[in-house]
Design an enzyme around this catalytic site. Structure first.
Site, PDB file in Angstrom:
ATOM      1  CE  LYS A   1      43.361  48.115  43.085  1.00  0.00           C
ATOM      2  NZ  LYS A   1      44.210  49.307  42.775  1.00  0.00           N
TER       3      LYS A   1
ATOM      4  CB  SER B   1      50.396  48.587  47.341  1.00  0.00           C
ATOM      5  OG  SER B   1      49.599  48.891  46.223  1.00  0.00           O
TER       6      SER B   1
ATOM      7  CE1 TYR C   1      36.204  55.013  54.662  1.00  0.00           C
ATOM      8  CE2 TYR C   1      38.173  54.174  53.589  1.00  0.00           C
ATOM      9  CZ  TYR C   1      37.184  55.137  53.699  1.00  0.00           C
ATOM     10  OH  TYR C   1      37.186  56.209  52.846  1.00  0.00           O
TER      11      TYR C   1
ATOM     12  CD  GLU D   1      53.009  47.189  32.640  1.00  0.00           C
ATOM     13  OE1 GLU D   1      52.789  46.207  33.356  1.00  0.00           O
ATOM     14  OE2 GLU D   1      53.862  47.186  31.734  1.00  0.00           O
TER      15      GLU D   1
ATOM     16  N   GLY E   1      58.160  49.205  36.072  1.00  0.00           N
ATOM     17  CA  GLY E   1      57.428  47.950  36.322  1.00  0.00           C
ATOM     18  C   GLY E   1      56.646  47.537  35.096  1.00  0.00           C
TER      19      GLY E   1
ATOM     20  CG  ASP F   1      54.376  43.306  35.455  1.00  0.00           C
ATOM     21  OD1 ASP F   1      54.477  44.457  35.917  1.00  0.00           O
ATOM     22  OD2 ASP F   1      53.318  42.661  35.484  1.00  0.00           O
TER      23      ASP F   1
ATOM     24  CB  SER G   1      43.005  54.512  38.366  1.00  0.00           C
ATOM     25  OG  SER G   1      44.328  54.947  38.592  1.00  0.00           O
TER      26      SER G   1
END
Ligand SMILES: *Cc1c(COP(=O)(O)O)cnc(C)c1O
Length: 321
Positions: free
Chosen positions: A55, A80, A117, A206, A210, A212, A306
């Site tokens: 990220k 989150s 941070y 996924e 969850g 979706d 990830s």
């Protein structure tokens, strides 16, 4: 109205902005992973990225694109966990004030890191409150720019740089497995795959609780679900985005699911065999391969790990169980 979708050119420009600012993370292999899957597996290890997850790429890219006026007013986001840390660190590096809206039950380590941070934290209850509405209110009050965790052109382009590096390093692949929450990583990765390895089959993975994204792909429209309860907190999103969904529809072969149990086995595999701390969400892509959710025998397979941000006491408990 059809939204303007990011392209591979945007990924290339993001990679130029990230050069020297984000780590070029290692691609690791494991004879055991190859033996278990029957394939040649290349793990792109974003658990070794700055702040511990991919990220940072999207966050840094989005902040680098702000005008001087926007930088002065600061940024706001909801997350989150890892996107919060990414925005906090990327803001600090670029001299911008960040306000982070975070669920009350976010892992303690993620919260502490975000504060470390220099991010300012506002908490909410993710089962009863709408984080996007809270973000809009702060935005209206302060003039800050909202940088959402996935449904943003510059975020998607930044996330796509991890897969770009993977293809540049190992060449074309038959499959690419990507952890899926709101789809920033998956849609960005799919742009890179389509440009650099056009025959590669890209899968989103996924948590079963969850699914979706899988429902959305089947139905041909964005399906919203209640906040799922899963160990994969980074993928506990309730819906794909207006930008990520069409990109996924266009370039992603399918979306599959794995159980929390399968995530824990995969976490244990990484700890025991590859000496790596990988968070549950970070194991989604690998779990699909290692647990034979999609058969990949004989193929060249890319997997994006990830992230690696865990709450150590929780992590130890899961591994010991
Ligand atoms: C955010 C996150 C994801 C999901 O990414 P999306 O872009 O929302 O699909 C997966 N793994 C980790 C570790 C994350 O932090």
């Amino acid at each position: 109205m059809q939204p303007e979708l990011p392209t591979y050119d945007d990924v290339v420009r993001a990679s130029e902005r990230l050069a020297g600012n984000a780590h070029r993370t290692p691609v690791l292999t494991s004879a055991t992973a190859d033996a278990i899957s029957g394939a040649s597996v290349f793990f792109k290890c974003e658990n070794f990225q700055r702040m511990g997850a991919f990220k940072f790429r999207g966050g840094y890219n989005a902040i680098a694109r702000l005008t001087p006026e926007q930088r002065a007013a600061g940024v706001v986001t909801f997350s989150s966990g890892n996107h919060a840390q990414a925005i906090a660190l990327a803001s600090k590096l670029q001299g911008v004030q960040a306000t982070i809206i975070m669920p009350l039950d976010a892992p303690a380590a993620k919260r502490a890191a975000t504060e470390g941070y220099g991010g300012k934290i506002v908490t909410y209850d993710r089962y009863t409150e709408d984080r996007e509405a809270i973000a809009r209110r702060i935005q209206a009050e302060t003039g800050a720019t909202l940088i959402p965790p996935y449904d943003h052109e510059d975020v998607i382009a930044g996330q796509g740089t991890a897969a770009k590096e993977l293809f540049e390093e190992v060449g074309e692949l038959d499959y690419l497995f990507v952890c899926l929450g709101g789809g920033g990583l998956l849609s960005g990765s799919a742009l890179s795959a389509f440009a650099l390895s056009p025959r590669c089959l890209v899968y989103g993975v996924e948590p079963e609780a969850g699914n979706d994204g899988q429902q959305s792909l089947r139905k041909g429209e964005i399906v919203r679900i209640p906040a799922p309860k899963t160990l994969a907190d980074g993928a506990a999103t309730t819906h794909l985005g207006n930008l990520t969904f069409p990109l996924i529809q266009k370039h992603v072969r399918d979306i599959v699911t794995v159980t929390d149990e399968q995530l824990v086995s995969t976490m244990r595999f990484f700890a025991e065999r590859m000496k790596m701390v990988v968070e549950p969400t970070g194991c989604l892509g690998a779990a699909a391969v290692m647990q034979n959710v999609v058969p990949v025998r004989g193929a060249r397979v890319g997997v994006i790990i990830s992230g690696g941000n865990v709450d150590l006491p929780n992590y130890a408990k899961l591994l010991a169980a």
